[in-house]
Design a protein around this motif. Structure first.
Motif, PDB file in Angstrom:
ATOM      1  N   TRP A   9       0.953  -0.785   0.273  1.00 47.48           N
ATOM      2  CA  TRP A   9       0.216  -0.402   0.227  1.00 47.48           C
ATOM      3  C   TRP A   9       1.063   1.392  -0.101  1.00 47.48           C
ATOM      4  N   ALA A  10       2.351   1.136   0.510  1.00 52.41           N
ATOM      5  CA  ALA A  10       2.828   2.808   0.536  1.00 52.41           C
ATOM      6  C   ALA A  10       3.873   2.838  -0.851  1.00 52.41           C
ATOM      7  N   ILE A  11       3.551   1.785  -1.646  1.00 51.96           N
ATOM      8  CA  ILE A  11       4.464   1.771  -2.409  1.00 51.96           C
ATOM      9  C   ILE A  11       3.402   1.710  -3.888  1.00 51.96           C
ATOM     10  N   TYR A  12       2.175   1.978  -3.768  1.00 55.20           N
ATOM     11  CA  TYR A  12       1.099   2.142  -4.205  1.00 55.20           C
ATOM     12  C   TYR A  12       1.027   3.939  -4.484  1.00 55.20           C
ATOM     13  N   LEU A  13       1.119   3.960  -2.450  1.00 55.85           N
ATOM     14  CA  LEU A  13       0.188   5.571  -2.211  1.00 55.85           C
ATOM     15  C   LEU A  13       1.557   6.365  -3.070  1.00 55.85           C
ATOM     16  N   LEU A  14       2.917   5.674  -2.825  1.00 57.06           N
ATOM     17  CA  LEU A  14       4.011   6.910  -3.668  1.00 57.06           C
ATOM     18  C   LEU A  14       3.770   6.908  -4.478  1.00 57.06           C
ATOM     19  N   ARG A  15       3.362   5.790  -4.890  1.00 54.98           N
ATOM     20  CA  ARG A  15       3.112   6.343  -7.418  1.00 54.98           C
ATOM     21  C   ARG A  15       1.580   7.281  -7.152  1.00 54.98           C
ATOM     22  N   VAL A  16       0.995   7.412  -6.634  1.00 56.18           N
ATOM     23  CA  VAL A  16      -0.299   8.459  -6.585  1.00 56.18           C
ATOM     24  C   VAL A  16       0.851   9.329  -6.786  1.00 56.18           C
ATOM     25  N   VAL A  17       1.358   9.226  -5.284  1.00 53.54           N
ATOM     26  CA  VAL A  17       2.001  11.056  -5.091  1.00 53.54           C
ATOM     27  C   VAL A  17       3.003  10.943  -6.421  1.00 53.54           C
ATOM     28  N   LEU A  18       3.752  10.337  -6.513  1.00 54.54           N
ATOM     29  CA  LEU A  18       4.233  10.817  -7.964  1.00 54.54           C
ATOM     30  C   LEU A  18       3.890  11.046  -9.244  1.00 54.54           C
ATOM     31  N   ALA A  19       2.524  10.364  -9.851  1.00 55.99           N
ATOM     32  CA  ALA A  19       1.509  10.697 -11.092  1.00 55.99           C
ATOM     33  C   ALA A  19       1.351  11.719 -10.311  1.00 55.99           C
ATOM     34  N   THR A  20       1.053  12.559 -11.820  1.00 57.20           N
ATOM     35  CA  THR A  20       0.289  13.470 -12.895  1.00 57.20           C
ATOM     36  C   THR A  20      -0.527  13.137 -13.572  1.00 57.20           C
ATOM     37  N   VAL A  21      -1.429  13.824 -12.439  1.00 59.03           N
ATOM     38  CA  VAL A  21      -2.685  13.421 -13.171  1.00 59.03           C
ATOM     39  C   VAL A  21      -3.272  15.101 -14.076  1.00 59.03           C
ATOM     40  N   TYR A  22      -3.900  14.782 -15.471  1.00 57.79           N
ATOM     41  CA  TYR A  22      -3.692  16.233 -15.884  1.00 57.79           C
ATOM     42  C   TYR A  22      -5.627  16.115 -16.102  1.00 57.79           C
ATOM     43  N   PHE A  23      -6.481  14.959 -15.962  1.00 54.32           N
ATOM     44  CA  PHE A  23      -7.909  14.658 -16.219  1.00 54.32           C
ATOM     45  C   PHE A  23      -8.677  13.729 -15.728  1.00 54.32           C
ATOM     46  N   GLN A  24      -9.192  13.830 -14.729  1.00 53.34           N
ATOM     47  CA  GLN A  24      -9.669  12.409 -14.555  1.00 53.34           C
ATOM     48  C   GLN A  24     -11.308  12.461 -14.153  1.00 53.34           C
ATOM     49  N   GLU A  25     -11.596  12.008 -15.350  1.00 53.41           N
ATOM     50  CA  GLU A  25     -13.491  11.853 -14.646  1.00 53.41           C
ATOM     51  C   GLU A  25     -14.412  10.409 -14.684  1.00 53.41           C
ATOM     52  N   GLU A  26     -14.878  10.428 -13.077  1.00 56.35           N
ATOM     53  CA  GLU A  26     -16.157   9.224 -13.593  1.00 56.35           C
ATOM     54  C   GLU A  26     -17.113   9.683 -13.326  1.00 56.35           C
ATOM     55  N   PHE A  27     -18.043  10.699 -13.214  1.00 57.73           N
ATOM     56  CA  PHE A  27     -19.374  11.443 -13.130  1.00 57.73           C
ATOM     57  C   PHE A  27     -19.785  10.191 -12.510  1.00 57.73           C
ATOM     58  N   LEU A  28     -19.124  10.751 -10.809  1.00 52.54           N
ATOM     59  CA  LEU A  28     -19.922  10.181 -10.097  1.00 52.54           C
ATOM     60  C   LEU A  28     -20.588  11.196  -8.522  1.00 52.54           C
ATOM     61  N   ASP A  29     -20.264  12.413  -9.269  1.00 49.78           N
ATOM     62  CA  ASP A  29     -21.278  13.642  -8.630  1.00 49.78           C
ATOM     63  C   ASP A  29     -22.520  13.563  -9.422  1.00 49.78           C
ATOM     64  N   GLY A  30     -23.233  13.009 -10.439  1.00 49.55           N
ATOM     65  CA  GLY A  30     -24.619  13.172 -10.720  1.00 49.55           C
ATOM     66  C   GLY A  30     -25.014  14.803 -12.029  1.00 49.55           C
ATOM     67  N   GLU A  31     -25.865  15.633 -11.472  1.00 46.72           N
ATOM     68  CA  GLU A  31     -25.682  16.369 -13.228  1.00 46.72           C
ATOM     69  C   GLU A  31     -24.173  17.078 -12.564  1.00 46.72           C
ATOM     70  N   ARG A  32     -24.026  17.267 -11.659  1.00 43.89           N
ATOM     71  CA  ARG A  32     -23.202  18.462 -11.971  1.00 43.89           C
ATOM     72  C   ARG A  32     -21.685  18.523 -12.682  1.00 43.89           C
ATOM     73  N   TRP A  33     -21.880  17.050 -13.909  1.00 41.84           N
ATOM     74  CA  TRP A  33     -21.406  16.876 -14.498  1.00 41.84           C
ATOM     75  C   TRP A  33     -21.438  17.507 -15.671  1.00 41.84           C
ATOM     76  N   ARG A  34     -22.416  18.235 -15.987  1.00 42.96           N
ATOM     77  CA  ARG A  34     -22.735  19.968 -16.902  1.00 42.96           C
ATOM     78  C   ARG A  34     -22.289  20.664 -16.630  1.00 42.96           C
ATOM     79  N   ASN A  35     -21.905  21.090 -15.477  1.00 46.95           N
ATOM     80  CA  ASN A  35     -20.501  22.363 -14.927  1.00 46.95           C
ATOM     81  C   ASN A  35     -19.665  21.883 -15.950  1.00 46.95           C
TER      82      ASN A  35
END
Length: 385
Positions: A9-35
């Motif tokens: 888990w520590a390695i995975y979290l380190l990878r998440v910290v090191l990664a640069t995420v420019y865009f991520q969209e899962e549409f988990l907040d209902g109709e707010r995607w329209r914003n």
């Protein structure tokens, strides 16, 4: 065992910290995607999207994505993010697409745009950097597009990369690496890879600039090698005359041992082109330009496509510089719901078969009753006669 899990888990979290995420969209907040997503108004006939997980799914909420809703329409919608350049970095583009309607003809691809794209007027002529994803039309076209913008032109991968043609959700991944290699994955499995130069029939700017620099340096060497050649044949044992006045007469040329064999543009015999005294200077101008699969101002992602039959669902968009992060994101999204999705589809299929059999039996029974009733009607009419 617990210590090992903590370490992982520590390695995975380190990878998440090191990664640069420019865009991520899962549409988990209902109709707010329209914003966040902008529907193009360039054409009043453009089709509209809605948020849906479809008729069957692995998880009703997690599987919600943008679904096309109108048959025989063009679609154009996009989302903006903080601009960046992938120069010298890995670029990973990933998303899921589900042709629930069992696509007969239409696109399931995405486009990555420059940051200055006009979202309200997005259309088929809008410039893009990358086009990636499945395109289906009948039995002839079932391919994955990988189109790159380079030197004001669009270039397609010369390989035929086949896409999935069923009604289930599939995970599509494109990886562009700074060493000018690429990889295409479907459902986490590599299905194509190679060299951007070779598979797009293009030449790297680095090679073009080096070739150009070498040519220029060689031309400069041609201009100067007569002088170098003459110096090479000076009589080193000779001395300047005592009455030679450098201020009046200039530099003393010195006597030659023999006439240089190099004269009037002819190449000196026995001397290779790389043996001239002046070293070649490399041109590094290409370092400020953008090479194959390098883009200066990435700032938007969108859907700009045509569909005969609607119903496609787009979800789990990701743009990052880390291959491992993309792999883990794919497992946490598509990987968690693909199995349950197929199970639900199988259950629905069995239910549809059961209902169809019941309807057939009812029609059969109704047919038998109608036949018996017709017989009785004929019998009674005969008695009346």
């Amino acid at each position: 065992m617990a210590v090992a899990r903590v370490a992982l888990w520590a390695i995975y979290l380190l990878r998440v910290v090191l990664a640069t995420v420019y865009f991520q969209e899962e549409f988990l907040d209902g109709e707010r995607w329209r914003n966040r997503w902008v529907q193009s108004t360039n054409d009043s006939q453009f089709g509209h999207f809605r948020l849906s997980s479809g008729k069957f799914y692995g998880h009703k909420e997690k599987d919600k994505g943008l679904q096309t809703t109108q048959n025989g329409r063009f679609y154009a919608i996009s989302a903006r993010f903080k601009p960046f350049s992938n120069k010298g970095k890995t670029l990973v583009i990933q998303y899921t697409v589900k042709h629930e309607q069992k696509m007969d003809c239409g696109g399931g691809y995405i486009k990555v745009f420059p940051a200055d794209v006009d979202q309200k007027n997005l259309n088929g002529k809008s410039q893009y950097y990358i086009m990636f994803g499945p395109d289906i039309c009948g039995f002839d076209i079932t391919k994955i597009h990988v189109i790159l913008h380079f030197k004001n032109q669009y270039h397609s991968n010369k390989k035929s990369i086949r896409c999935k043609v069923d009604a289930f959700t599939h995970l599509y991944t494109l990886i562009l690496r700074p060493d000018l290699t690429y990889e295409v994955k479907v459902d986490g499995q590599s299905i194509e890879s190679g060299s951007v130069e070779y598979d797009w029939n293009l030449t790297s700017l680095k090679k073009m600039e080096k070739s150009s620099a070498g040519s220029k340096d060689w031309d400069q060497a041609i201009d100067s090698k007569t002088q170098d050649w003459e110096k090479h044949f000076l009589d080193a044992s000779a001395s300047k005359p005592s009455d030679w006045n450098s201020e009046l007469d200039g530099d003393w040329p010195g006597p030659m041992l023999q006439k240089p064999p190099y004269q009037d543009g002819l190449k000196a015999e026995g001397i290779e082109k790389d043996m001239w005294l002046h070293p070649k200077m490399r041109n590094a101008n290409y370092l400020t330009e953008y090479d194959l699969s390098e883009f200066e101002n990435i700032g938007a992602i969108g859907l700009e496509l045509w569909q005969v039959r609607s119903g496609t669902i787009f979800d789990n968009f990701l743009i990052t510089d880390d291959e491992e992060y993309a792999e883990n994101f794919g497992k946490a999204t598509w990987g968690e719901t693909t199995g349950p999705e197929r199970e639900m589809d199988a259950i629905q299929a069995k239910e549809e078969i059961r209902k169809a059999r019941e309807e057939d039996e009812q029609e059969l029974m109704a047919g038998k009753f109608d036949s018996r009733q017709n017989f009785l009607n004929r019998f009674y009419r005969r008695d009346e006669l």
